[in-house]
Design an enzyme around this catalytic site. Structure first.
Site, mmCIF file in Angstrom:
data_model
loop_
_atom_site.group_PDB
_atom_site.id
_atom_site.type_symbol
_atom_site.label_atom_id
_atom_site.label_comp_id
_atom_site.label_asym_id
_atom_site.label_seq_id
_atom_site.Cartn_x
_atom_site.Cartn_y
_atom_site.Cartn_z
ATOM 1 N N ARG A 164 -9.912 -11.807 1.035
ATOM 2 C CA ARG A 164 -10.735 -12.833 0.387
ATOM 3 C C ARG A 164 -10.033 -14.185 0.384
ATOM 4 O O ARG A 164 -10.665 -15.227 0.413
ATOM 5 C CB ARG A 164 -11.109 -12.367 -1.031
ATOM 6 C CG ARG A 164 -9.942 -12.142 -1.926
ATOM 7 C CD ARG A 164 -10.301 -11.339 -3.171
ATOM 8 N NE ARG A 164 -10.412 -9.900 -2.902
ATOM 9 C CZ ARG A 164 -10.750 -8.992 -3.802
ATOM 10 N NH1 ARG A 164 -11.047 -9.368 -5.035
ATOM 11 N NH2 ARG A 164 -10.831 -7.720 -3.486
ATOM 12 N N LYS B 277 0.856 -1.189 0.000
ATOM 13 C CA LYS B 277 0.000 0.000 0.000
ATOM 14 C C LYS B 277 0.890 1.237 0.000
ATOM 15 O O LYS B 277 1.643 1.454 0.942
ATOM 16 C CB LYS B 277 -0.908 0.000 1.239
ATOM 17 C CG LYS B 277 -1.973 -1.082 1.215
ATOM 18 C CD LYS B 277 -2.889 -0.996 2.424
ATOM 19 C CE LYS B 277 -3.894 -2.140 2.415
ATOM 20 N NZ LYS B 277 -4.868 -2.045 1.304
HETATM 21 N N1 BES Z 1 -8.105 -4.191 3.790
HETATM 22 C C1 BES Z 1 -8.189 -3.750 2.453
HETATM 23 C C2 BES Z 1 -9.498 -3.008 2.166
HETATM 24 C C3 BES Z 1 -9.599 -1.643 2.747
HETATM 25 C C4 BES Z 1 -9.008 -0.566 2.106
HETATM 26 C C5 BES Z 1 -10.315 -1.427 3.903
HETATM 27 C C6 BES Z 1 -9.133 0.696 2.642
HETATM 28 C C7 BES Z 1 -10.451 -0.168 4.433
HETATM 29 C C8 BES Z 1 -9.852 0.892 3.811
HETATM 30 C C9 BES Z 1 -8.119 -4.918 1.494
HETATM 31 O O1 BES Z 1 -7.329 -5.962 1.902
HETATM 32 C C10 BES Z 1 -7.538 -4.410 0.239
HETATM 33 O O2 BES Z 1 -6.418 -4.034 0.259
HETATM 34 N N2 BES Z 1 -8.319 -4.419 -0.820
HETATM 35 C C11 BES Z 1 -7.888 -3.909 -2.072
HETATM 36 C C12 BES Z 1 -8.412 -4.806 -3.146
HETATM 37 C C13 BES Z 1 -7.818 -4.508 -4.484
HETATM 38 C C14 BES Z 1 -6.373 -4.898 -4.509
HETATM 39 C C15 BES Z 1 -8.592 -5.265 -5.525
HETATM 40 C C16 BES Z 1 -8.433 -2.492 -2.209
HETATM 41 O O3 BES Z 1 -9.564 -2.236 -1.805
HETATM 42 O O4 BES Z 1 -7.685 -1.639 -2.671
HETATM 43 MN MN MN Z 2 -5.291 -5.706 1.382
#
Ligand code: BES
Ligand code: MN
Ligand code: ZN
Length: 581
Positions: free
Chosen positions: A439, A362
């Site tokens: 997931r 991230k």
């Molecule tokens: N934990 C995150 C989702 C999330 C993001 C929750 C921001 C709260 C705030 C999840 O694991 C994630 O990183 N999801 C990605 C999915 C993408 C790579 C398809 C996302 O939402 O960016």
């Molecule tokens: Mn994630």
């Protein structure tokens, strides 16, 4: 399935001196002398769990949290509630708070209240209320409040709290919150709460009105000060709820409010705890502790890496691989005290104690990496619900609480983009993004839940940023193919005011989840990201099972308060109760 042995190394119960009747959890009491003990009153014998009772190894989990942070042990606030029918002018204590609507604040030509309760109280206080409310232009609008210091009437302060035009449930909860705020500022120890027009509330709605006020007060009094080096102990000990009736019905509702709040508070504490303190192992300990505090209804099973390997949980274990904190697969099982089981439910929660994204790290503004301790919000909701249900002990339902807890990190042993994983049902997944890890953990958790014979499964997860884009920060996305289940959960969410919005499981979007080499990929691009994530989960749920996925990425966190919300607990508890008999 063969009996699962809980390896002695994977199962640790910290000695706990807290009583099970306290309504606030005091998490993570990291006393240096950690005490490991097997068979801590948990009813193992009746479960498939076989336990190596012979080996009583005295070992402890490493306590040296990175940064040397030890959460303070804070005694749970114990507020006692009593429902009373007494004359207001006779009530004695620190604050008497009166909830007033705009209509209640209407005055006659002599500037005297038309409302009889306010009239009488005003007379008792020598006209102070009518005078002050006119001076301060207090009209009873929602959010308005005024607290006045008194002398010589056996009452230290009197407060008027605005309920707005209509008196909705949310207004009663806010009333409780405002009273809590006033009690904190004035260090009050005894508070009385009443409504100027309680007569106008139908008798059958009075107990739930009282419980909404109590909920607001309990949650309003709670501040998570475990990580502050200095904090004041709240002084509030008793709350009298006046004029909303007395008797078993209201007592029952007040107890329910307390039980649910204790679960919500636990949920908040788990989410607020940072990832250097709340590791997957500590989360598992917390789960075990809940079970041990209610060992008449719970059994606990914690699976370590080896046991998860035996179950072929390749998807979950790949996410956990990079972390130096090993994964812990948590399974609590609630069986009702009466024994008869009419429904089998499972609650599955995403339990990423931290999510840096993995190799798809991230980065950039808005990625919220520094908040990713909240990525176990689904598991906090599930465990908070377990705590509350352990106190409520509903009949006729068996409930499985399942969390595949782990941490998404980066290291030489970690999952790479492009890796192909095999989940415990044999399906293969090409990882095109390591940040879509939730997931992957849920896949194996959902398969496991189906194997427990659950007829209905609700999973909760901080799954996608896309869901926040779609619904904003305070509404969770709901996905299910089953309209009855949707109806049940929506109804359950009303009481606690948790906001849910149903989104479609659009099958044509599955196209983007196809892989050239495996059964599927784990992400399908930016468009409809919350939907493709839900479609992914659906691949791991038996078709005969009623299943719902709740994406709570937004509502897990209150950005203004910089703190966890405890989202999910109240809906889950209410849903389980509605499924009980
Ligand atoms: N934990 C995150 C989702 C999330 C993001 C929750 C921001 C709260 C705030 C999840 O694991 C994630 O990183 N999801 C990605 C999915 C993408 C790579 C398809 C996302 O939402 O960016
Ligand atoms: Mn994630
Ligand atoms: Zn995540």
């Amino acid at each position: 399935m063969a009996a699962i042995r809980v390896a002695s190394t994977s199962f640790t119960i910290r000695a706990s001196t807290s009583s099970s009747s306290s309504f606030s959890s005091s998490c993570y009491n990291f006393c240096p002398s950690v005490f490991t003990k097997f068979g801590f009153g948990l009813s193992y014998a009746a479960t498939p769990l076989s336990f190596s009772r012979g080996k009583r190894m005295a070992h402890s989990i490493t306590r040296a949290a990175l940064g040397l942070t030890e959460p303070k042990k804070i005694d749970p606030p114990k507020i006692s509630f009593s429902a009373k029918e007494i004359d207001l002018v006779e009530w004695k204590g620190d604050i008497l708070a009166v909830g007033v609507t705009e209509k209640d604040m209407e005055k006659d030509e002599n500037l005297a209240f038309k409302n009889v309760i306010l009239q009488k109280l005003d007379l008792h206080l020598g006209g102070l209320l009518s005078e002050a409310s006119s001076e301060e232009d207090f009209t009873g609008k929602a959010g308005q409040s005024t607290v006045l210091r008194l002398a010589g009437v056996g009452l230290k302060r009197v407060g008027l709290i605005g309920l707005g035009a209509a008196s909705a449930r949310t207004a009663y909860r806010s009333l409780g919150e405002s009273v809590a705020a006033a009690a904190k500022t004035s260090q009050a120890s005894s508070v009385g709460i009443t409504l100027a027009s309680s007569d106008g509330i139908a008798a059958e709605l009075k107990p739930s009105t009282a419980s909404a006020i109590a909920t607001g007060a309990i949650l309003g009094m709670f501040d998570d000060n475990r990580f502050k080096s200095e904090s004041k102990k709240p002084a509030l000990e008793s709350i009298d709820i006046i004029g909303l009736g007395t008797g078993p019905e209201i007592e029952k509702k007040l107890k329910y409010a307390k039980d649910v709040c204790s679960g919500i508070i636990l949920g908040k504490e788990l989410v607020n705890a940072p990832a250097n303190v709340l590791t997957p192992g500590v989360l598992a300990e917390e789960a075990t502790r809940i079970a041990s505090e209610h060992n008449d209804v719970f059994t606990a099973k914690i699976l370590d890496v080896e046991q998860c390997k035996e179950l072929k949980m390749g998807s979950y274990l790949a996410v956990a691989a990079a972390s130096s904190h090993p994964p812990h697969f948590i399974h609590l099982c609630y069986k009702p005290p009466g024994g008869t089981i009419r429904k089998k439910l499972a609650l599955v929660g995403k339990g990423l104690t931290f999510d840096c994204g993995g190799y798809n790290i991230k980065t950039g503004p808005g990625c919220m990496i520094e908040l990713m301790k909240f990525d176990m919000g689904g598991s906090a909701a599930v465990l908070g619900a377990a705590k509350a249900l352990g106190q409520i002990k509903p009949d006729g339902v068996e409930v499985h609480f399942i969390v595949a807890a782990c941490e998404n990190m980066i290291s030489g042993s970690g999952m790479r983009p492009g890796d192909i994983l095999t989940a415990s049902n044999g399906k293969t997944i090409e990882v095109n993004n390591t940040d879509a890890e939730g997931r992957l953990t849920l896949a194996d958790a959902l398969i496991y839940a189906c194997n427990q014979g659950a007829e209905k499964i609700v999973d909760l997860a901080t799954l996608t940023g896309a869901c926040i884009v779609a619904l904003g920060p305070s509404i969770a996305g709901v996905f299910t193919t089953n309209d009855d289940l949707a109806e049940e959960v929506f109804r359950a969410s009303e009481n606690g005011g948790e906001k849910l919005w149903r989104l479609p499981l659009e099958e044509t979007y599955w196209e983007s989840m196809k892989s050239g080499v495996a059964d599927m990929v784990n992400t399908g691009g930016r468009e409809g990201g919350a939907i493709t994530a839900a479609l992914f989960l659906k691949q791991f749920v038996d078709e005969k099972v009623q299943w719902m996925h709740i994406d709570m990425a937004g509502p897990v966190w209150n950005g203004k308060k910089k703190s966890a919300t405890g989202f999910g607990v109240s809906t889950l508890v209410e849903w389980v109760l509605n499924n009980s008999s």
